[in-house]
Design a protein around this motif. Structure first.
Motif, PDB file in Angstrom:
ATOM      1  N   MET A   1       0.815  -1.210   0.000  1.00 10.13           N
ATOM      2  CA  MET A   1       0.000   0.000   0.000  1.00 10.13           C
ATOM      3  C   MET A   1       0.853   1.266   0.000  1.00 10.13           C
ATOM      4  O   MET A   1       0.468   2.293  -0.535  1.00 10.13           O
ATOM      5  N   TYR A   2       2.051   1.199   0.622  1.00 12.16           N
ATOM      6  CA  TYR A   2       2.825   2.414   0.822  1.00 12.16           C
ATOM      7  C   TYR A   2       3.920   2.644  -0.221  1.00 12.16           C
ATOM      8  O   TYR A   2       4.648   3.634  -0.134  1.00 12.16           O
ATOM      9  N   GLU A   3       4.036   1.736  -1.220  1.00  9.73           N
ATOM     10  CA  GLU A   3       5.147   1.827  -2.157  1.00  9.73           C
ATOM     11  C   GLU A   3       5.211   3.181  -2.860  1.00  9.73           C
ATOM     12  O   GLU A   3       6.283   3.761  -3.039  1.00  9.73           O
ATOM     13  N   ASN A   4       4.058   3.713  -3.269  1.00 12.60           N
ATOM     14  CA  ASN A   4       4.030   4.954  -4.034  1.00 12.60           C
ATOM     15  C   ASN A   4       3.572   6.154  -3.190  1.00 12.60           C
ATOM     16  O   ASN A   4       3.247   7.212  -3.734  1.00 12.60           O
ATOM     17  N   MET A   5       3.565   5.981  -1.887  1.00 13.12           N
ATOM     18  CA  MET A   5       3.126   7.055  -1.006  1.00 13.12           C
ATOM     19  C   MET A   5       4.285   8.008  -0.681  1.00 13.12           C
ATOM     20  O   MET A   5       5.448   7.607  -0.743  1.00 13.12           O
ATOM     21  N   PRO A   6       3.983   9.277  -0.343  1.00  9.53           N
ATOM     22  CA  PRO A   6       5.055  10.229   0.023  1.00  9.53           C
ATOM     23  C   PRO A   6       5.901   9.686   1.165  1.00  9.53           C
ATOM     24  O   PRO A   6       5.382   9.101   2.117  1.00  9.53           O
ATOM     25  N   ASN A   7       7.200   9.878   1.069  1.00 17.19           N
ATOM     26  CA  ASN A   7       8.098   9.409   2.119  1.00 17.19           C
ATOM     27  C   ASN A   7       9.202  10.447   2.317  1.00 17.19           C
ATOM     28  O   ASN A   7      10.377  10.206   2.052  1.00 17.19           O
ATOM     29  N   ARG A   8       8.779  11.623   2.771  1.00 16.28           N
ATOM     30  CA  ARG A   8       9.699  12.729   2.991  1.00 16.28           C
ATOM     31  C   ARG A   8      10.067  12.796   4.469  1.00 16.28           C
ATOM     32  O   ARG A   8       9.610  11.972   5.270  1.00 16.28           O
ATOM     33  N   ASN A   9      10.896  13.759   4.813  1.00 17.61           N
ATOM     34  CA  ASN A   9      11.281  13.953   6.217  1.00 17.61           C
ATOM     35  C   ASN A   9      10.640  15.251   6.705  1.00 17.61           C
ATOM     36  O   ASN A   9      11.226  16.327   6.582  1.00 17.61           O
ATOM     37  N   ILE A  10       9.424  15.134   7.217  1.00 22.30           N
ATOM     38  CA  ILE A  10       8.659  16.308   7.641  1.00 22.30           C
ATOM     39  C   ILE A  10       8.506  16.291   9.154  1.00 22.30           C
ATOM     40  O   ILE A  10       8.186  15.257   9.745  1.00 22.30           O
ATOM     41  N   ILE A  11       8.772  17.434   9.769  1.00 25.79           N
ATOM     42  CA  ILE A  11       8.566  17.543  11.205  1.00 25.79           C
ATOM     43  C   ILE A  11       7.420  18.512  11.488  1.00 25.79           C
ATOM     44  O   ILE A  11       7.150  19.424  10.708  1.00 25.79           O
ATOM     45  N   CYS A  12       6.741  18.266  12.587  1.00 25.29           N
ATOM     46  CA  CYS A  12       5.764  19.205  13.118  1.00 25.29           C
ATOM     47  C   CYS A  12       6.296  19.635  14.482  1.00 25.29           C
ATOM     48  O   CYS A  12       6.473  18.797  15.367  1.00 25.29           O
TER      49      CYS A  12
END
Length: 417
Positions: A1-12
């Motif tokens: 399911m996650y192969e094409n999902m966004p995988n960035r380094n985002i912090i909140c």
């Protein structure tokens, strides 16, 4: 399911006890040692506590949302009124500090004390995402003496979940897609999850959904049939999937314009409450016009005095034609008001326009020859207020004892400047 999902380094990143820390900086106090609270209005015994220091929470169990009359009379306690202009300046200064280490376009300010930051591509300058996050926390602490919590994830949703559900207790947390089954799905208080309010939680419970695991494993078509586009969003969020990017609306397709106001005294009659509703409709429709939208669904919420023996209401009405005209929204609000008002003293009013469309989709009405004139009048009034101030042009009701528009002009975010 996650192969094409966004995988960035985002912090909140969330500033801990932000308002209290700002006041402590001015007064030279230590929020870990001094029990202090910021009160919305000293003249109102029932005024809300906007912020409390960790020492206030530990020693006296006073936190955000308590009332002034609940604060004990103790010599160690320090009380302050808000300084919203200073709070906003501090928020901007923190954002400017962060912008020294990441590109400005990588920062999305979510609220006065919370921001999303995309760390993707900063590895050579700041090190790994964990190192970068902790460096930013350190820089903020050193310059402003404000501690922070950070959630790190592959998208904005995951970063926010990591922050709210773990990092606010530990200071830092990283969530990956692999963490969803063990960290997100066990949650049973659905309203603890960002994006799910108590009304939505109640509706989900009515549908037999009592945990995030249940939500993730409910048939998508069933959710969409029951909740519409929100059902689609809820399903994918239960799997940690979020396709939004920094700068976009957090919930695509759910844009609306609204305004809520806590009244400083009991408003007891239809006439009094209608004045406030009209002023709020004026403000909401001005923002709707300036953004280039028209809306079809009008919502009105009313909360009664705590002395009342009944609860308030939140009801909606869908118009036959979308609009951005103040009086059209006002008349719809009055219709909702007359249907649901329990004739009890009111203390809070909320109005909202949703189900939006671009203004370009508006259609001429052969049977309403003055529609175009009203449209032009609205924009003309907006232009005058934009140039000379929001109170430069007011309706006569704003000069009555029930009007609040003139007094609120002296406030920032509903509080003292």
């Amino acid at each position: 399911m996650y192969e094409n999902m966004p995988n960035r380094n985002i912090i909140c990143i969330d500033m801990k006890s932000f308002y209290a820390s700002c006041i402590a900086m001015i007064e030279g106090l230590d929020i870990e040692q001094v029990p202090l609270a910021i009160i919305a209005n000293f003249n109102q015994p029932g005024s809300v506590v906007l912020a409390a220091s960790p020492a206030m929470k530990r020693r006296f169990r006073i936190k955000t949302g308590n009332r002034r009359f609940e604060i004990p009379n103790h010599p160690d306690i320090r009380l302050f009124e808000p300084k919203m202009s200073f709070f906003l300046k501090m928020s901007m200064a923190i954002t400017q500090l962060i912008a020294k280490y990441v590109p400005p376009e990588a920062i999305h300010v979510y609220s006065v004390d919370e921001s999303f930051i995309d760390l993707t591509g900063t590895e050579k300058l700041l090190g790994s995402p964990e190192e970068a996050a902790k460096k930013i926390q350190y820089y903020i602490l050193q310059q402003f003496n404000i501690a922070s919590s950070v959630g790190l994830g592959p998208n904005m949703l995951m970063a926010k979940l990591a922050l709210d559900l773990e990092a606010k207790k530990t200071g830092f947390a990283r969530w990956t897609y692999e963490d969803i089954p063990k960290k997100l799905w066990p949650i049973k208080n659905l309203s603890d999850v960002w994006g799910i309010g108590r009304r939505t939680e109640a509706n989900l419970n009515d549908s037999g959904i009592f945990s995030m695991y249940d939500l993730a494993h409910t048939n998508l078509a069933t959710l969409e049939k029951r909740f519409g586009i929100l059902g689609n969003q809820l399903y994918y969020h239960a799997w940690g999937i979020d396709l939004s990017t920094l700068g976009e609306p957090m919930v695509s397709g759910q844009i609306s314009f609204g305004k809520g106001q806590m009244l400083m005294r009991d408003y007891k009659t239809r006439t009094e409450i209608a004045v406030v509703i009209l002023e709020m409709c004026e403000d909401v429709m001005r923002r709707t016009r300036e953004a280039g939208f028209i809306g079809r669904t009008v919502s009105l919420g009313l909360s009664y005095s705590e002395k009342a023996d009944t609860k308030g209401f939140l009801r909606s009405l869908t118009l036959n034609e979308p609009t951005n005209e103040t009086m059209t929204m006002y008349k719809a609000c009055l219709q909702l008001f007359d249907m649901h008002f329990a004739e009890r003293p009111a203390r809070q009013v909320t109005v909202r326009i949703s189900n939006l469309e671009p203004t370009t989709s508006v259609q001429l009405d052969l049977f309403d020859s003055k529609k175009e004139q009203r449209h032009m009048l609205g924009h003309t009034m907006d232009a005058i207020r934009h140039k000379f101030g929001s109170t430069s042009l007011l309706r006569a009701v704003s000069y009555t004892a029930s009007g609040t528009a003139r007094s609120r002009e002296q406030l920032v975010g509903g509080h003292l400047r």
